[in-house]
Design an enzyme around this catalytic site. Structure first.
Site, PDB file in Angstrom:
ATOM      1  N   ARG A 279       2.037   9.185  10.285  1.00 38.85           N
ATOM      2  CA  ARG A 279       0.666   8.466  10.910  1.00 38.85           C
ATOM      3  C   ARG A 279       0.657   8.156  12.364  1.00 38.85           C
ATOM      4  O   ARG A 279      -0.272   8.431  13.195  1.00 38.85           O
ATOM      5  CB  ARG A 279      -0.075   7.467  10.075  1.00 38.85           C
ATOM      6  CG  ARG A 279      -0.296   7.644   8.429  1.00 38.85           C
ATOM      7  CD  ARG A 279      -0.066   6.462   7.708  1.00 38.85           C
ATOM      8  NE  ARG A 279      -0.873   5.207   8.199  1.00 38.85           N
ATOM      9  CZ  ARG A 279      -0.850   4.061   7.506  1.00 38.85           C
ATOM     10  NH1 ARG A 279       0.014   3.704   6.626  1.00 38.85           N
ATOM     11  NH2 ARG A 279      -1.687   3.190   7.919  1.00 38.85           N
TER      12      ARG A 279
ATOM     13  N   ARG B 149       0.868  -1.158   0.134  1.00 42.16           N
ATOM     14  CA  ARG B 149      -0.085  -0.071   0.053  1.00 42.16           C
ATOM     15  C   ARG B 149       0.959   1.092  -0.202  1.00 42.16           C
ATOM     16  O   ARG B 149       1.797   1.200   0.814  1.00 42.16           O
ATOM     17  CB  ARG B 149      -0.926   0.113   1.291  1.00 42.16           C
ATOM     18  CG  ARG B 149      -2.217   0.623   0.948  1.00 42.16           C
ATOM     19  CD  ARG B 149      -3.294   0.506   2.166  1.00 42.16           C
ATOM     20  NE  ARG B 149      -2.740   1.407   3.222  1.00 42.16           N
ATOM     21  CZ  ARG B 149      -3.611   1.631   4.398  1.00 42.16           C
ATOM     22  NH1 ARG B 149      -4.688   0.971   4.407  1.00 42.16           N
ATOM     23  NH2 ARG B 149      -3.414   2.352   5.300  1.00 42.16           N
TER      24      ARG B 149
END
Length: 315
Positions: A255, A244
């Site tokens: 993140r 991904r």
């Protein structure tokens, strides 16, 4: 006499009531004021019941109060308000949160399989918009690629619409990875969405980075592999695996920073209903912790309902 029509109508969206009708009584010499008549049509006429209640200082009546069928009997009082409603089994409303690769996906599958909840993932809703190439999707992708949160205005309405669909209302919902900030939590509260329990998966940062960087997707079957913990069965599968776009070490650390900055603020909104789960354990052990918490919640709800039934004489 208690006659808060707004609270009564609101109950249909926050409890097991799906429709309410309030009929004003005939005024007597002692009570010249009548409540206005308000109609909120139920979706179904089955399992309806009637209550005749009078004002009582101990009456536990609020916008979040549900009337179980077995808890009440029909009685007559002067100067009373008659409430007719359609009752259904009250469903669970669950939120689950955790950093990227904390195991939310696996646990959500196990929870929905056992409890029949509707799995609602804000990330899936966003990715669907990205795949369709909508304006919201294009904007969301820019933020996601930077490891940043997508602005609330892009997500809130999509989540609201999904939680209001009939299957979510009837079966209950499991909201996966949302809200991620205090502003999102506040928006959900203002829209009337309140969970019964907030589950937080806690996993060490080193483990999270290791899980993310080694994660791979089989584009043919959709199966998720991990180069270390769950490697592909054959070389043919290994050769076609993809990563991904945001599963790199650099982006996962961005993140994680975003997650840590916001999680404490979100927990402040749900501190009274938060259960922290050790996510470093095996999948089976993690689910056992979650299952125990949900079982306890349902047992407490049953005990509360039975206690209210035992005190039905106050109405």
């Amino acid at each position: 006499m208690f006659c808060n029509a707004m609270n009564l109508c609101t109950a249909s969206s926050s409890s097991s009531l799906t429709g309410i009708r309030i009929v004003s009584p005939t005024p007597t010499n002692n009570n010249k004021k009548s409540c206005k008549q308000i109609h909120h049509q139920p979706r179904s006429s089955s399992s309806s019941f009637s209550l005749t209640i009078t004002h009582h200082p101990q009456l536990p009546f609020s916008s979040s109060y549900a009337f179980p069928l077995r808890s009440f009997s029909s009685r007559s009082y002067s100067h009373s308000t008659i409430v007719r409603a359609v009752s259904q089994k009250e469903s669970l409303r669950v939120m689950i949160s955790g950093a990227p690769a904390s195991g939310k996906g696996t646990q959500c599958r196990l929870i929905t399989n056992k409890y029949g909840l509707v799995h609602v993932a804000a990330g899936d809703l966003l990715r669907a918009e990205i795949e369709t190439g909508s304006e919201n999707g294009k904007s969301a992708k820019e933020y996601m690629e930077k490891g940043q949160l997508v602005p609330d205005e892009i997500v809130v309405m999509m989540v609201k619409e999904r939680l209001l669909k009939p299957d979510s209302v009837e079966n209950g919902w499991l909201l996966d990875g949302y809200p991620r900030s205090l502003s999102q939590a506040t928006a959900l509260k203002e829209l009337g969405f309140k969970p019964d329990i907030f589950i937080l998966l806690e996993v060490s940062e080193d483990t999270l980075v290791d899980r993310v960087v080694g994660r791979r997707l089989d584009p043919v079957t959709g199966k998720i592999y991990h180069l270390k913990y769950s490697p592909p069965e054959t070389k043919e599968i290994a050769d076609r695996l993809t990563q991904r776009f945001d599963d790199t070490e650099e982006k996962v650390k961005l993140r994680l920073n975003t997650h840590h900055q916001n999680v404490e603020a979100v927990l402040s909104m749900y501190k009274d209903i938060t259960i922290k789960i050790n996510g470093n354990a095996s999948q089976e052990e993690v689910f056992a912790q979650i299952d125990g918490a949900l079982t306890t919640l349902l047992e407490q709800r049953k005990a509360s309902s039975e206690s209210m039934a035992a005190h039905k004489n106050i109405v």
